[in-house]
Scaffold this motif. Structure first.
Motif, PDB file in Angstrom:
ATOM      1  N   GLN A 182       0.816  -1.219   0.000  1.00  0.00           N
ATOM      2  CA  GLN A 182       0.000   0.000   0.000  1.00  0.00           C
ATOM      3  C   GLN A 182       0.848   1.267   0.000  1.00  0.00           C
ATOM      4  OE1 GLN A 182      -3.797  -0.350   2.607  1.00  0.00           O
ATOM      5  NE2 GLN A 182      -2.279  -1.670   3.603  1.00  0.00           N
ATOM      6  N   VAL A 183       2.085   1.166   0.461  1.00  0.00           N
ATOM      7  CA  VAL A 183       2.962   2.336   0.515  1.00  0.00           C
ATOM      8  C   VAL A 183       4.123   2.201  -0.461  1.00  0.00           C
ATOM      9  CG1 VAL A 183       2.338   2.904   2.871  1.00  0.00           C
ATOM     10  CG2 VAL A 183       4.235   1.340   2.483  1.00  0.00           C
ATOM     11  N   GLY A 184       3.970   1.310  -1.428  1.00  0.00           N
ATOM     12  CA  GLY A 184       4.954   1.176  -2.488  1.00  0.00           C
ATOM     13  C   GLY A 184       6.235   0.476  -2.086  1.00  0.00           C
ATOM     14  N   LEU A 185       6.156  -0.416  -1.098  1.00  0.00           N
ATOM     15  CA  LEU A 185       7.335  -1.138  -0.648  1.00  0.00           C
ATOM     16  C   LEU A 185       7.129  -2.639  -0.775  1.00  0.00           C
ATOM     17  CD1 LEU A 185       8.216   0.819   2.629  1.00  0.00           C
ATOM     18  CD2 LEU A 185       9.527   0.843   0.510  1.00  0.00           C
ATOM     19  N   ARG A 186       8.204  -3.382  -0.627  1.00  0.00           N
ATOM     20  CA  ARG A 186       8.136  -4.819  -0.473  1.00  0.00           C
ATOM     21  C   ARG A 186       9.109  -5.222   0.626  1.00  0.00           C
ATOM     22  NH1 ARG A 186      12.216  -7.766  -3.060  1.00  0.00           N
ATOM     23  NH2 ARG A 186      13.670  -6.481  -4.262  1.00  0.00           N
ATOM     24  N   ILE A 187       8.854  -6.352   1.279  1.00  0.00           N
ATOM     25  CA  ILE A 187       9.721  -6.805   2.352  1.00  0.00           C
ATOM     26  C   ILE A 187      11.014  -7.343   1.755  1.00  0.00           C
ATOM     27  CG2 ILE A 187       9.956  -8.376   4.302  1.00  0.00           C
ATOM     28  CD1 ILE A 187       7.905  -6.189   4.721  1.00  0.00           C
ATOM     29  N   ALA A 188      12.110  -6.599   1.947  1.00  0.00           N
ATOM     30  CA  ALA A 188      13.414  -6.984   1.411  1.00  0.00           C
ATOM     31  C   ALA A 188      14.486  -6.257   2.211  1.00  0.00           C
ATOM     32  CB  ALA A 188      13.521  -6.625  -0.075  1.00  0.00           C
ATOM     33  N   PRO A 189      15.673  -6.868   2.354  1.00  0.00           N
ATOM     34  CA  PRO A 189      16.735  -6.233   3.155  1.00  0.00           C
ATOM     35  C   PRO A 189      17.066  -4.815   2.705  1.00  0.00           C
ATOM     36  CG  PRO A 189      17.310  -8.509   2.677  1.00  0.00           C
ATOM     37  CD  PRO A 189      16.079  -8.208   1.872  1.00  0.00           C
ATOM     38  N   GLU A 190      17.073  -4.581   1.404  1.00  0.00           N
ATOM     39  CA  GLU A 190      17.451  -3.259   0.920  1.00  0.00           C
ATOM     40  C   GLU A 190      16.417  -2.183   1.248  1.00  0.00           C
ATOM     41  OE1 GLU A 190      15.780  -5.591  -2.668  1.00  0.00           O
ATOM     42  OE2 GLU A 190      17.033  -5.954  -0.891  1.00  0.00           O
ATOM     43  N   ASN A 191      15.210  -2.609   1.668  1.00  0.00           N
ATOM     44  CA  ASN A 191      14.158  -1.653   2.017  1.00  0.00           C
ATOM     45  C   ASN A 191      14.012  -1.454   3.525  1.00  0.00           C
ATOM     46  OD1 ASN A 191      13.442  -1.152  -0.637  1.00  0.00           O
ATOM     47  ND2 ASN A 191      11.934  -2.803  -0.695  1.00  0.00           N
ATOM     48  N   ALA A 192      14.951  -1.984   4.312  1.00  0.00           N
ATOM     49  CA  ALA A 192      14.806  -1.930   5.769  1.00  0.00           C
ATOM     50  C   ALA A 192      14.714  -0.501   6.281  1.00  0.00           C
ATOM     51  CB  ALA A 192      15.969  -2.660   6.433  1.00  0.00           C
ATOM     52  N   ARG A 193      15.591   0.376   5.814  1.00  0.00           N
ATOM     53  CA  ARG A 193      15.582   1.754   6.308  1.00  0.00           C
ATOM     54  C   ARG A 193      14.312   2.480   5.878  1.00  0.00           C
ATOM     55  NH1 ARG A 193      19.476   5.073   8.310  1.00  0.00           N
ATOM     56  NH2 ARG A 193      21.049   3.486   7.876  1.00  0.00           N
ATOM     57  N   ARG A 194      13.910   2.316   4.623  1.00  0.00           N
ATOM     58  CA  ARG A 194      12.698   2.972   4.144  1.00  0.00           C
ATOM     59  C   ARG A 194      11.467   2.453   4.879  1.00  0.00           C
ATOM     60  NH1 ARG A 194      11.838   2.206  -1.909  1.00  0.00           N
ATOM     61  NH2 ARG A 194      10.037   3.539  -1.416  1.00  0.00           N
ATOM     62  N   THR A 195      11.443   1.150   5.168  1.00  0.00           N
ATOM     63  CA  THR A 195      10.304   0.588   5.889  1.00  0.00           C
ATOM     64  C   THR A 195      10.204   1.177   7.286  1.00  0.00           C
ATOM     65  OG1 THR A 195      10.518  -1.490   4.649  1.00  0.00           O
ATOM     66  CG2 THR A 195       9.241  -1.554   6.683  1.00  0.00           C
ATOM     67  N   ARG A 196      11.329   1.318   7.966  1.00  0.00           N
ATOM     68  CA  ARG A 196      11.326   1.882   9.318  1.00  0.00           C
ATOM     69  C   ARG A 196      10.857   3.328   9.304  1.00  0.00           C
ATOM     70  NH1 ARG A 196      16.084   0.582  10.462  1.00  0.00           N
ATOM     71  NH2 ARG A 196      17.171   2.549  10.141  1.00  0.00           N
ATOM     72  N   ARG A 197      11.332   4.120   8.337  1.00  0.00           N
ATOM     73  CA  ARG A 197      10.906   5.519   8.264  1.00  0.00           C
ATOM     74  C   ARG A 197       9.421   5.624   7.922  1.00  0.00           C
ATOM     75  NH1 ARG A 197      16.042   8.086   4.890  1.00  0.00           N
ATOM     76  NH2 ARG A 197      17.503   8.150   6.657  1.00  0.00           N
ATOM     77  N   THR A 198       8.952   4.772   7.036  1.00  0.00           N
ATOM     78  CA  THR A 198       7.536   4.786   6.677  1.00  0.00           C
ATOM     79  C   THR A 198       6.669   4.422   7.864  1.00  0.00           C
ATOM     80  OG1 THR A 198       8.074   4.178   4.395  1.00  0.00           O
ATOM     81  CG2 THR A 198       5.811   3.794   5.140  1.00  0.00           C
ATOM     82  N   ARG A 199       7.103   3.431   8.645  1.00  0.00           N
ATOM     83  CA  ARG A 199       6.355   3.036   9.834  1.00  0.00           C
ATOM     84  C   ARG A 199       6.205   4.203  10.793  1.00  0.00           C
ATOM     85  NH1 ARG A 199       9.190  -0.162  14.542  1.00  0.00           N
ATOM     86  NH2 ARG A 199       9.861   1.995  14.803  1.00  0.00           N
ATOM     87  N   ARG A 200       7.275   4.965  10.990  1.00  0.00           N
ATOM     88  CA  ARG A 200       7.216   6.104  11.914  1.00  0.00           C
ATOM     89  C   ARG A 200       6.200   7.139  11.447  1.00  0.00           C
ATOM     90  NH1 ARG A 200      13.380   7.739  13.660  1.00  0.00           N
ATOM     91  NH2 ARG A 200      13.765   6.011  15.083  1.00  0.00           N
ATOM     92  N   ARG A 201       6.191   7.424  10.140  1.00  0.00           N
ATOM     93  CA  ARG A 201       5.259   8.429   9.635  1.00  0.00           C
ATOM     94  C   ARG A 201       3.809   7.984   9.824  1.00  0.00           C
ATOM     95  NH1 ARG A 201       8.869   8.420   4.938  1.00  0.00           N
ATOM     96  NH2 ARG A 201      10.328  10.142   5.091  1.00  0.00           N
ATOM     97  N   THR A 202       3.529   6.719   9.469  1.00  0.00           N
ATOM     98  CA  THR A 202       2.152   6.247   9.571  1.00  0.00           C
ATOM     99  C   THR A 202       1.743   6.037  11.019  1.00  0.00           C
ATOM    100  OG1 THR A 202       2.897   3.964   9.264  1.00  0.00           O
ATOM    101  CG2 THR A 202       2.187   5.164   7.306  1.00  0.00           C
ATOM    102  N   GLU A 203       2.694   5.640  11.867  1.00  0.00           N
ATOM    103  CA  GLU A 203       2.377   5.390  13.272  1.00  0.00           C
ATOM    104  C   GLU A 203       1.900   6.652  13.960  1.00  0.00           C
ATOM    105  OE1 GLU A 203       5.694   4.428  15.722  1.00  0.00           O
ATOM    106  OE2 GLU A 203       4.458   3.405  17.200  1.00  0.00           O
ATOM    107  N   GLY A 204       2.651   7.741  13.795  1.00  0.00           N
ATOM    108  CA  GLY A 204       2.280   8.980  14.460  1.00  0.00           C
ATOM    109  C   GLY A 204       0.923   9.481  14.020  1.00  0.00           C
ATOM    110  N   ARG A 205       0.637   9.421  12.717  1.00  0.00           N
ATOM    111  CA  ARG A 205      -0.640   9.882  12.193  1.00  0.00           C
ATOM    112  C   ARG A 205      -1.776   9.015  12.700  1.00  0.00           C
ATOM    113  NH1 ARG A 205      -3.033  14.419  10.249  1.00  0.00           N
ATOM    114  NH2 ARG A 205      -4.660  13.918   8.739  1.00  0.00           N
ATOM    115  N   HIS A 206      -1.574   7.698  12.699  1.00  0.00           N
ATOM    116  CA  HIS A 206      -2.629   6.778  13.106  1.00  0.00           C
ATOM    117  C   HIS A 206      -2.966   6.933  14.581  1.00  0.00           C
ATOM    118  CE1 HIS A 206      -3.920   2.727  14.609  1.00  0.00           C
ATOM    119  NE2 HIS A 206      -4.813   2.958  13.691  1.00  0.00           N
TER     120      HIS A 206
END
Length: 218
Positions: A182-206
């Motif tokens: 839904q946020v244009g990502l896939r679970i992969a090692p190279e996406n670890a940093r982007r996934t963590r940053r995305t989680r923070r943005r959505t977490e605070g808003r939610h």
């Protein structure tokens, strides 16, 4: 030199996930239940959490477990999970770290080949069964508090990604389970940093939108 505070912290990990355990030096956390004690840390005084978790003593990736006497007679010990954002009621890997410390330090008598340890947590009682050999705790299984689904297909708004759909479930703490596509990502090692940053943005808003439905993103 006058000592103001002395803590004994044991280094423990669960398959590489750091879950240190404070075994000595903390007394008098107010509250008649573990939930009340955790709420006191989160709402009144979180100086201990900041002391042990924030740099230079800690880091974002680790947890420190505060070991306390149990508030319920059937439990051997109690603990609260201290992390970079706040104190949390329960964690499987951290429960394993606590059980390992209790047994290998002799705080709870070890019985071979298996020892049962009951933990008092803010989420409820957790029963651990530890496989023990030659004075070491080699494996731990957990009977957790009952898990349940709070809400399926919960929709919330984010400023960056628009509307996102999540399943809200409880398993010791509340989790929001989000399909990363839904946020244009896939679970992969190279996406670890982007996934963590995305989680923070959505977490605070939610959390601003619905404090009662979910309190954390895994």
């Amino acid at each position: 030199m006058r000592w103001k505070k002395t803590l004994q912290i044991v280094d423990v990990h669960c398959e590489g996930e750091v879950g240190k355990v404070i075994t000595v030096g903390v007394v008098g956390i107010p509250g008649s239940t573990m939930l009340e004690k955790m709420n006191y840390i989160n709402e009144v005084d979180d100086s201990l959490r900041r002391l042990v978790i924030l740099e230079p003593r800690g880091c974002l990736q680790m947890s420190v477990n505060l070991l306390l006497p149990p508030t319920r007679p059937e439990a051997h010990a109690s603990f609260i999970v201290l992390q970079a954002d706040k104190a949390h009621p329960m964690s499987g890997s951290n429960a394993i770290c606590v059980v390992t410390a209790l047994l290998e330090l002799g705080m709870v008598e070890m019985q071979e080949p298996e020892t049962t340890v009951v933990l008092d947590t803010p989420a409820g009682l957790v029963t651990a069964r530890a496989a023990c050999s030659d004075g070491r705790c080699t494996r731990v299984s957990l009977d957790m508090v009952p898990a349940f689904v709070e809400q399926l297909d919960f929709i919330f708004d984010t400023s960056k990604f628009g509307k996102i759909r999540a399943d809200i479930a409880f398993g010791g703490v509340y989790y929001a389970l989000v399909d990363v596509e839904q946020v244009g990502l896939r679970i992969a090692p190279e996406n670890a940093r982007r996934t963590r940053r995305t989680r923070r943005r959505t977490e605070g808003r939610h959390q601003q939108q619905d404090q009662d439905s979910a309190s954390a993103f895994p």
